[in-house]
Design a protein around this motif. Structure first.
Motif, short mmCIF file in Angstrom:
data_model
loop_
_atom_site.label_atom_id
_atom_site.label_comp_id
_atom_site.label_asym_id
_atom_site.label_seq_id
_atom_site.Cartn_x
_atom_site.Cartn_y
_atom_site.Cartn_z
N UNK A 52 21.50 -6.29 2.01
CA UNK A 52 22.50 -6.92 3.13
C UNK A 52 22.19 -5.92 4.27
N UNK A 53 22.22 -4.73 4.25
CA UNK A 53 22.19 -3.93 5.42
C UNK A 53 20.85 -2.88 5.47
N UNK A 54 20.06 -2.94 6.53
CA UNK A 54 18.92 -2.47 6.48
C UNK A 54 19.10 -0.90 7.21
N UNK A 55 18.89 -0.20 6.61
CA UNK A 55 18.99 1.24 7.46
C UNK A 55 17.99 1.57 8.43
N UNK A 56 18.03 2.40 9.36
CA UNK A 56 17.19 2.80 10.53
C UNK A 56 16.02 3.60 9.86
N UNK A 57 16.48 4.56 9.00
CA UNK A 57 15.36 5.28 8.47
C UNK A 57 15.36 5.38 6.85
N UNK A 58 14.30 5.89 6.38
CA UNK A 58 14.35 6.14 4.83
C UNK A 58 13.65 7.30 4.37
N UNK A 59 13.60 7.41 3.17
CA UNK A 59 12.84 8.58 2.60
C UNK A 59 11.27 8.09 2.28
N UNK A 60 10.47 9.10 2.39
CA UNK A 60 8.83 8.53 2.17
C UNK A 60 8.23 9.82 1.64
N UNK A 61 7.35 9.83 0.71
CA UNK A 61 6.59 10.81 0.34
C UNK A 61 5.18 10.96 1.34
N UNK A 62 5.21 11.62 2.22
CA UNK A 62 4.25 11.69 3.19
C UNK A 62 3.28 12.54 3.11
N UNK A 63 1.80 12.13 3.14
CA UNK A 63 0.81 13.04 2.74
C UNK A 63 0.47 13.74 3.95
N UNK A 64 0.26 14.87 4.14
CA UNK A 64 0.15 15.78 5.65
C UNK A 64 -1.25 16.21 5.31
N UNK A 65 -2.16 16.11 4.32
CA UNK A 65 -3.47 17.02 3.94
C UNK A 65 -3.76 17.26 2.66
N UNK A 66 -4.87 17.82 2.41
CA UNK A 66 -5.19 18.16 0.89
C UNK A 66 -4.15 18.93 0.27
N UNK A 67 -3.71 18.28 -1.00
CA UNK A 67 -2.72 18.90 -1.94
C UNK A 67 -1.29 19.15 -1.00
N UNK A 102 -1.67 6.10 -9.17
CA UNK A 102 -2.80 5.90 -9.65
C UNK A 102 -3.90 6.99 -9.41
N UNK A 103 -4.99 6.99 -10.25
CA UNK A 103 -5.94 7.97 -10.09
C UNK A 103 -6.52 8.19 -8.96
N UNK A 104 -6.67 6.99 -8.12
CA UNK A 104 -7.14 7.14 -6.61
C UNK A 104 -6.45 7.67 -5.73
N UNK A 105 -5.24 7.59 -6.11
CA UNK A 105 -4.14 8.37 -5.15
C UNK A 105 -4.31 9.70 -5.16
N UNK A 106 -4.36 10.18 -6.57
CA UNK A 106 -4.40 11.54 -6.77
C UNK A 106 -5.70 12.21 -6.22
N UNK A 107 -6.72 11.31 -6.33
CA UNK A 107 -8.17 11.88 -5.76
C UNK A 107 -7.91 12.22 -4.20
N UNK A 108 -7.23 11.08 -3.57
CA UNK A 108 -7.14 11.23 -2.18
C UNK A 108 -6.31 12.57 -1.82
N UNK A 109 -5.25 12.63 -2.53
CA UNK A 109 -4.48 13.62 -2.09
C UNK A 109 -5.17 15.29 -2.52
N UNK A 110 -5.93 15.15 -3.71
CA UNK A 110 -6.38 16.55 -4.06
C UNK A 110 -7.52 16.95 -2.89
N UNK A 111 -8.39 15.78 -2.44
CA UNK A 111 -9.56 16.26 -1.79
C UNK A 111 -9.21 16.07 -0.46
N UNK A 112 -8.17 15.41 0.18
CA UNK A 112 -7.89 15.38 1.43
C UNK A 112 -8.86 14.69 2.21
#
Ligand SMILES: [Zn+2]
Ligand SMILES: [Zn+2]
Length: 385
Positions: free
Chosen positions: A14-29, A56-66
């Motif tokens: 019904x109501x859409x907020x202006x902001x939300x929470x997100x897990x933001x990748x900022x670099x390796x690990x 997914x394993x591919x998410x983990x790989x991207x996060x771990x290796x930057x």
């Protein structure tokens, strides 16, 4: 009851907020819980409120290796409800339960005509984003689904199927693709090394193809779960030698085929040694580039074949959807841990360092939604989080 459920779903939009929470990748690990704008959508697009997104394993790989530029919001095994529709969208309406693919090929170009979909320029564009460079966006409260994904990569979830189960459409697709590549058939014996959620899916699919399946894992707890899926022939690799045991079960020949569903290169030799002369080995989890020791005579003299399979295929989308939405397997049983979005870091950490008891890990921005549908009701049914 269905009507009450529908009302509850619509309340969520019904109501859409202006902001939300997100897990933001900022670099390796480095993944941080941040407040970001809820994405705007344009004509032909959808805004989906995320209930569950598989790690997914591919998410983990991207996060771990930057390996990717920051910032990004990952997550591509995404299910949720439509929160808003852009102009011209008739197929979907707010409140619809959907699962979204993040890559869909154009279907017309040189590569698509040759079924090399992963090389299609449209396929390479990621069609779901929660902000920043489009990267999936499922690890956020809302995700924007772009028009070509709305047209060809968004699937409605039947009432009987939970959000959690629906998240398996993409991983199941990758497993069906791997099995298509290996072509196990009736009368063959297939060894599946590794019984995490993907190894179990691959083993179950090989068994459905008519093969006799032998599973192996270092963790007895995992073999207990795979037995629940009818995978009875298992080898506890912490206690017995896998190669010797497979030979014992195959009149000393070795398996006709083996699937490596564990990362790293250490088990490639084991897999090659465990198959008979002329047998084949599918590398399913060897996603890191580098070098590995392989006996060339195993390929030349013993005529063994090394195969690989990666990612999903649009060709198999209907079969994958049928498998998941038809509930051909109890996919919820493959999920061991459910984390709220606020504990994404813990989720990534656990998924990157699996414990004997851990299987599929999911992040659930929708874990506080009203329990109006099976997707909410099933939470904690078998998990330990
Ligand atoms: Zn995936
Ligand atoms: Zn194309």
């Amino acid at each position: 009851m269905a009507i009450a459920g529908q009302f509850a779903m619509e309340e969520l939009t019904l109501t859409l907020p202006a902001t939300m929470q997100a897990a933001v990748y900022r670099g390796a690990n480095d993944v941080r819980l941040e407040t970001v704008p809820v994405p705007d959508i344009g004509a032909g697009e959808l805004l989906v409120r995320v209930h569950t997104c598989g790690v997914c394993g591919t998410d983990l790989k991207k996060i771990a290796t930057g390996s990717h530029s920051a910032p990004r919001i990952f997550g591509h095994e995404t299910s949720g409800i439509v929160a808003a529709t852009g102009a011209g969208v008739d197929e979907f309406k707010p409140g619809d339960r959907v699962v979204c693919f993040h890559h869909i090929p154009c279907g017309n170009c040189y590569y698509c005509q040759r079924k090399t979909f992963a090389q299609c320029a449209t396929y390479k564009k990621v069609g779901c984003t929660a902000g920043f460079e489009p990267s999936g966006g499922g690890f956020a409260e809302y995700v924007r689904v772009m028009d070509w994904i709305v047209q060809n990569g968004t699937v409605r979830i039947p009432d009987a199927v939970s959000f959690e189960e629906a998240c398996f459409v993409e991983p199941v697709n990758t497993c069906i693709k791997g099995i298509e590549r290996l072509q196990p058939c009736a009368g063959e014996t297939v060894l599946v090394i590794g019984q995490g959620p993907i190894g179990i899916l691959l083993a179950a699919l090989a068994q459905r193809a008519g093969a006799r399946v032998i599973t192996s894992d270092l963790h007895g707890q995992r073999l207990t779960i795979s037995k629940d899926f009818g995978l009875e022939n298992s080898i506890d690799a912490s206690r017995v030698d896998v190669i010797q045991e497979v030979r014992r079960m195959t009149e000393s020949r070795g398996a006709d085929a083996a699937i490596l569903a564990v990362g790293g290169n250490g088990l490639i030799k084991t897999a090659l040694d465990a198959v008979r002369p002329g047998g084949r080995v599918l590398l399913f989890a060897q996603t890191a580039r580098g070098e590995a020791a392989i006996d060339p005579a195993a390929i030349c003299v013993d005529e063994k074949t090394l195969l690989g399979s990666y990612s999903a295929s649009v060709d198999l989308q209907d079969r994958s959807v049928q498998f998941v939405m038809g509930r051909e397997m109890n996919l919820g049983r493959l999920i061991s841990h459910r984390f709220p979005l606020s504990q994404s870091s813990e989720a990534f950490d656990l998924a990157a360092h699996p414990q004997p008891s851990s299987m599929k890990v999911v992040i659930q921005p929708g874990n506080s939604w009203p329990a109006s549908r099976p997707g909410s009701r099933r939470r904690n049914a078998e998990g330990n989080s």
